[in-house]
Motif scaffolding. Structure first.
Motif, short mmCIF file in Angstrom:
data_model
loop_
_atom_site.label_atom_id
_atom_site.label_comp_id
_atom_site.label_asym_id
_atom_site.label_seq_id
_atom_site.Cartn_x
_atom_site.Cartn_y
_atom_site.Cartn_z
N GLN A 89 -18.02 -8.98 30.42
CA GLN A 89 -17.12 -8.30 29.82
C GLN A 89 -17.36 -7.43 28.56
OE1 GLN A 89 -14.38 -11.40 29.97
NE2 GLN A 89 -13.34 -10.56 31.83
N LEU A 90 -17.93 -8.33 27.70
CA LEU A 90 -18.47 -7.53 26.56
C LEU A 90 -19.08 -6.33 26.57
CD1 LEU A 90 -18.59 -7.38 23.37
CD2 LEU A 90 -20.82 -8.81 23.56
N VAL A 91 -20.23 -6.42 27.64
CA VAL A 91 -21.21 -5.41 27.90
C VAL A 91 -20.24 -4.11 28.42
CG1 VAL A 91 -22.95 -4.55 29.13
CG2 VAL A 91 -23.24 -6.72 27.95
N GLU A 92 -19.36 -4.43 29.47
CA GLU A 92 -18.72 -3.30 29.73
C GLU A 92 -17.86 -2.81 28.87
OE1 GLU A 92 -16.84 -3.02 34.18
OE2 GLU A 92 -15.26 -4.03 32.88
N SER A 93 -17.27 -3.71 27.90
CA SER A 93 -16.21 -2.86 27.00
C SER A 93 -16.93 -1.84 26.01
CB SER A 93 -15.61 -4.00 26.37
OG SER A 93 -16.46 -4.64 25.04
N VAL A 94 -18.10 -2.17 25.73
CA VAL A 94 -19.09 -1.02 24.87
C VAL A 94 -19.57 -0.16 25.97
CG1 VAL A 94 -19.38 -2.85 23.04
CG2 VAL A 94 -21.14 -2.34 24.94
N GLY A 95 -19.51 -0.11 27.03
CA GLY A 95 -19.99 0.98 27.99
C GLY A 95 -21.57 0.82 28.28
N GLY A 96 -22.10 -0.26 28.37
CA GLY A 96 -23.44 -0.58 28.61
C GLY A 96 -23.85 -1.14 30.01
N GLY A 97 -22.79 -1.47 30.79
CA GLY A 97 -22.89 -1.97 32.02
C GLY A 97 -21.79 -2.04 32.85
N VAL A 98 -21.59 -2.50 33.98
CA VAL A 98 -20.48 -2.85 34.79
C VAL A 98 -20.61 -4.21 35.48
CG1 VAL A 98 -19.78 -0.40 35.13
CG2 VAL A 98 -21.52 -1.66 36.73
N TRP A 99 -19.59 -4.83 36.04
CA TRP A 99 -19.77 -6.21 36.21
C TRP A 99 -18.62 -6.55 37.62
CZ3 TRP A 99 -16.49 -10.26 36.17
CH2 TRP A 99 -15.04 -10.18 35.45
N MET A 100 -19.21 -7.29 38.28
CA MET A 100 -18.15 -8.01 39.33
C MET A 100 -18.46 -9.31 39.44
SD MET A 100 -20.13 -6.63 42.96
CE MET A 100 -21.64 -5.99 42.76
N GLU A 101 -17.49 -10.15 39.98
CA GLU A 101 -17.48 -11.50 40.20
C GLU A 101 -18.15 -11.85 41.48
OE1 GLU A 101 -16.23 -13.77 38.46
OE2 GLU A 101 -14.71 -13.15 37.31
N GLU A 102 -19.10 -12.84 41.18
CA GLU A 102 -19.98 -13.06 42.65
C GLU A 102 -19.09 -13.33 43.93
OE1 GLU A 102 -22.61 -16.92 44.10
OE2 GLU A 102 -23.14 -16.08 42.00
N ALA A 103 -17.85 -13.82 43.88
CA ALA A 103 -17.04 -14.24 44.88
C ALA A 103 -16.48 -12.93 45.47
CB ALA A 103 -15.80 -14.99 44.47
N GLU A 104 -16.55 -11.92 44.76
CA GLU A 104 -15.99 -10.46 44.98
C GLU A 104 -17.25 -9.53 45.36
OE1 GLU A 104 -13.47 -9.15 41.88
OE2 GLU A 104 -12.09 -10.90 42.18
N ALA A 105 -18.58 -9.94 45.27
CA ALA A 105 -19.56 -9.15 45.49
C ALA A 105 -19.95 -9.09 46.94
CB ALA A 105 -20.53 -9.65 44.79
N THR A 106 -20.08 -7.69 47.26
CA THR A 106 -20.28 -7.39 48.76
C THR A 106 -21.58 -6.38 48.61
OG1 THR A 106 -18.99 -5.56 48.77
CG2 THR A 106 -18.04 -7.58 49.93
N PRO A 107 -22.43 -6.48 49.75
CA PRO A 107 -23.60 -5.37 49.56
C PRO A 107 -23.03 -4.13 49.33
CG PRO A 107 -23.78 -7.01 51.29
CD PRO A 107 -22.40 -7.33 50.82
N ALA A 108 -21.98 -3.60 49.91
CA ALA A 108 -21.27 -2.25 49.84
C ALA A 108 -20.69 -2.02 48.58
CB ALA A 108 -20.10 -2.18 50.88
N ARG A 109 -20.30 -2.92 47.92
CA ARG A 109 -19.69 -2.76 46.65
C ARG A 109 -20.93 -2.65 45.58
NH1 ARG A 109 -15.85 -6.66 42.83
NH2 ARG A 109 -15.35 -4.90 41.39
N LEU A 110 -21.90 -3.49 45.69
CA LEU A 110 -22.97 -3.29 44.93
C LEU A 110 -23.83 -2.06 44.93
CD1 LEU A 110 -25.30 -4.72 42.86
CD2 LEU A 110 -26.34 -5.50 44.97
#
Length: 185
Positions: free
Chosen positions: A139-160
């Motif tokens: 969340q910290l990285v995303e808040s500064v604009g350096g990356g994006v993230w997703m929860e493992e439980a919500e991760a799908t090949p299509a979303r990745l």
């Protein structure tokens, strides 16, 4: 957090040569932490079935599998004809970061510190059993604009794949995210 002084200083061309890769091709770095991640490995392996032929020709990978999943990962890259250097682990991470355009990774503090020093934007999939600290890191990285993230439980090949495509299709966005990632260093 102390990191090796070589991280962020290696040459992309030298790194690509060490891995037998093309220094001009877009390179994904996949790593699941010091022991690898079966969940990240499976997700990436399953992602390749949705990747277009043009993307397979344009992309290459450095994939650190951990000790358990090498055969599975090797089969996936072979079946989908994706150029990849893979190994259970790598002692000279400076080379991996030097050649990487985008990382797909867990969100441990050491990984983030090294990605920040190398200015590599990332898609994070925090380890869900780490008492939430990896989620906070992502969340910290995303808040500064350096990356994006997703929860493992919500991760799908299509979303990745969607997240990876967003980053790989826009060099300006990657540069901006890399700069923002660097602010954390």
């Amino acid at each position: 957090l102390p990191i090796r002084s070589t991280i962020g200083r290696a040459s992309r061309e030298d790194a690509a040569r060490q891995f037998g890769l093309d220094p001009r091709a877009l390179t994904l770095l996949i790593l699941g932490g010091s022991q690898g991640s079966q969940a990240v490995n499976r997700l990436v392996c399953d992602m390749w079935s949705g990747v277009s032929e043009a993307e397979r020709q344009a992309w290459q990978c450095v994939h650190l599998t951990g000790s358990r999943d090498g055969a599975m990962v090797s089969r996936a890259y072979g079946a989908h004809h994706v150029r990849c250097w893979m190994a259970p682990y790598l002692t000279d991470m400076a080379l991996a970061y030097a050649v990487a355009d985008v990382a797909i990774a867990r969100a441990g503090a050491s990984t983030i510190a090294e990605l920040a020093a190398a200015r590599v934007p990332a898609v994070f999939i925090p380890y869900p059993h780490a008492n939430g600290h990896q989620r906070v890191n992502a969340q910290l990285v995303e808040s500064v604009g350096g990356g994006v993230w997703m929860e493992e439980a919500e991760a799908t090949p299509a979303r990745l794949l969607s997240m990876v495509r967003q980053l790989t299709s826009d060099a300006r966005l990657r540069r901006m995210m890399g700069t923002q990632m660097g602010t954390l260093a």
